[in-house]
Design a protein around this motif. Structure first.
Motif, mmCIF file in Angstrom:
data_model
loop_
_atom_site.group_PDB
_atom_site.id
_atom_site.type_symbol
_atom_site.label_atom_id
_atom_site.label_comp_id
_atom_site.label_asym_id
_atom_site.label_seq_id
_atom_site.Cartn_x
_atom_site.Cartn_y
_atom_site.Cartn_z
ATOM 1 N N TYR A 11 10.617 20.610 -7.120
ATOM 2 C CA TYR A 11 10.206 20.225 -8.465
ATOM 3 C C TYR A 11 11.195 19.241 -9.079
ATOM 4 O O TYR A 11 10.804 18.260 -9.697
ATOM 5 N N SER A 12 12.487 19.485 -8.897
ATOM 6 C CA SER A 12 13.485 18.577 -9.465
ATOM 7 C C SER A 12 13.432 17.213 -8.786
ATOM 8 O O SER A 12 13.655 16.194 -9.430
ATOM 9 N N LEU A 13 13.115 17.181 -7.494
ATOM 10 C CA LEU A 13 12.956 15.903 -6.798
ATOM 11 C C LEU A 13 11.779 15.130 -7.374
ATOM 12 O O LEU A 13 11.873 13.929 -7.638
ATOM 13 N N VAL A 14 10.677 15.816 -7.618
ATOM 14 C CA VAL A 14 9.489 15.162 -8.175
ATOM 15 C C VAL A 14 9.791 14.621 -9.566
ATOM 16 O O VAL A 14 9.416 13.490 -9.896
ATOM 17 N N ARG A 15 10.493 15.406 -10.384
ATOM 18 C CA ARG A 15 10.825 14.940 -11.731
ATOM 19 C C ARG A 15 11.747 13.724 -11.683
ATOM 20 O O ARG A 15 11.573 12.769 -12.436
ATOM 21 N N PRO A 30 14.150 -2.912 -8.282
ATOM 22 C CA PRO A 30 14.393 -1.929 -7.216
ATOM 23 C C PRO A 30 15.829 -2.060 -6.693
ATOM 24 O O PRO A 30 16.395 -3.149 -6.668
ATOM 25 N N LEU A 31 16.404 -0.943 -6.283
ATOM 26 C CA LEU A 31 17.792 -0.920 -5.832
ATOM 27 C C LEU A 31 17.931 -1.030 -4.319
ATOM 28 O O LEU A 31 19.039 -0.919 -3.805
ATOM 29 N N GLY A 32 16.841 -1.217 -3.634
ATOM 30 C CA GLY A 32 16.888 -1.344 -2.187
ATOM 31 C C GLY A 32 15.574 -1.904 -1.672
ATOM 32 O O GLY A 32 14.671 -2.217 -2.435
ATOM 33 N N VAL A 33 15.493 -1.989 -0.365
ATOM 34 C CA VAL A 33 14.279 -2.491 0.277
ATOM 35 C C VAL A 33 13.386 -1.302 0.604
ATOM 36 O O VAL A 33 13.850 -0.288 1.111
ATOM 37 N N SER A 34 12.110 -1.431 0.307
ATOM 38 C CA SER A 34 11.152 -0.382 0.598
ATOM 39 C C SER A 34 9.949 -1.002 1.303
ATOM 40 O O SER A 34 9.637 -2.175 1.100
ATOM 41 N N ASN A 35 9.285 -0.203 2.104
ATOM 42 C CA ASN A 35 8.084 -0.686 2.797
ATOM 43 C C ASN A 35 6.863 -0.651 1.895
ATOM 44 O O ASN A 35 5.800 -1.085 2.302
ATOM 45 N N SER A 36 7.006 -0.127 0.700
ATOM 46 C CA SER A 36 5.884 0.034 -0.209
ATOM 47 C C SER A 36 6.111 -0.767 -1.481
ATOM 48 O O SER A 36 7.246 -1.041 -1.863
ATOM 49 N N LEU A 37 5.024 -1.093 -2.131
ATOM 50 C CA LEU A 37 5.097 -1.753 -3.434
ATOM 51 C C LEU A 37 4.837 -0.767 -4.559
ATOM 52 O O LEU A 37 5.009 -1.099 -5.729
ATOM 53 N N ALA A 39 5.469 2.113 -7.108
ATOM 54 C CA ALA A 39 6.693 2.548 -7.786
ATOM 55 C C ALA A 39 7.114 3.954 -7.371
ATOM 56 O O ALA A 39 8.302 4.225 -7.194
ATOM 57 N N CYS A 40 6.160 4.853 -7.186
ATOM 58 C CA CYS A 40 6.492 6.224 -6.821
ATOM 59 C C CYS A 40 7.156 6.282 -5.447
ATOM 60 O O CYS A 40 8.164 6.970 -5.257
ATOM 61 N N ARG A 41 6.636 5.539 -4.487
ATOM 62 C CA ARG A 41 7.209 5.532 -3.136
ATOM 63 C C ARG A 41 8.572 4.832 -3.132
ATOM 64 O O ARG A 41 9.493 5.268 -2.462
ATOM 65 N N VAL A 42 8.695 3.755 -3.881
ATOM 66 C CA VAL A 42 9.978 3.048 -3.974
ATOM 67 C C VAL A 42 11.036 3.988 -4.553
ATOM 68 O O VAL A 42 12.160 4.060 -4.049
ATOM 69 N N ALA A 43 10.672 4.741 -5.601
ATOM 70 C CA ALA A 43 11.605 5.689 -6.213
ATOM 71 C C ALA A 43 12.026 6.753 -5.206
ATOM 72 O O ALA A 43 13.210 7.100 -5.112
ATOM 73 N N GLN A 44 11.090 7.285 -4.433
ATOM 74 C CA GLN A 44 11.413 8.288 -3.425
ATOM 75 C C GLN A 44 12.351 7.716 -2.368
ATOM 76 O O GLN A 44 13.302 8.388 -1.943
ATOM 77 N N ASP A 45 12.094 6.491 -1.949
ATOM 78 C CA ASP A 45 12.955 5.848 -0.946
ATOM 79 C C ASP A 45 14.367 5.639 -1.496
ATOM 80 O O ASP A 45 15.349 5.833 -0.788
ATOM 81 N N GLU A 46 14.461 5.236 -2.766
ATOM 82 C CA GLU A 46 15.776 5.029 -3.379
ATOM 83 C C GLU A 46 16.563 6.340 -3.424
ATOM 84 O O GLU A 46 17.757 6.359 -3.127
ATOM 85 N N ILE A 47 15.901 7.418 -3.777
ATOM 86 C CA ILE A 47 16.575 8.715 -3.829
ATOM 87 C C ILE A 47 16.977 9.153 -2.427
ATOM 88 O O ILE A 47 18.098 9.607 -2.201
ATOM 89 N N ARG A 48 16.088 8.995 -1.478
ATOM 90 C CA ARG A 48 16.360 9.393 -0.091
ATOM 91 C C ARG A 48 17.561 8.649 0.484
ATOM 92 O O ARG A 48 18.362 9.212 1.233
#
Length: 68
Positions: A11-15, A30-37, A39-48
């Motif tokens: 839940y905290s990851l989702v928030r 964006p703070l890095g390169v992501s394979n997606s455009l 925003a939700c996926r880019v945010a997940q990639d940045e956290i990961r």
């Protein structure tokens, strides 16, 4: 995988990802390169990848005063 100290639960990851996604949609770069455009996926990639960290703040407790 996310560092266990940063991730209390899913839940905290989702928030955290949702808040970052809103920042990206509002124009934050964006703070890095992501394979997606998306925003939700880019945010997940940045956290990961450790580009974004977040802290879960404890909930505020309401102060209840006794009735007189």
């Amino acid at each position: 995988m996310i560092n266990g100290e940063l991730l209390q639960n899913k839940y905290s990851l989702v928030r955290g990802a949702a808040r970052r996604a809103r920042q990206l949609q509002s124009g934050a770069p964006p703070l890095g390169v992501s394979n997606s455009l998306k925003a939700c996926r880019v945010a997940q990639d940045e956290i990961r990848h450790g580009k974004v960290t977040y802290t879960v703040m404890p909930k505020k407790t309401a102060l209840i005063e006794p009735a007189a």
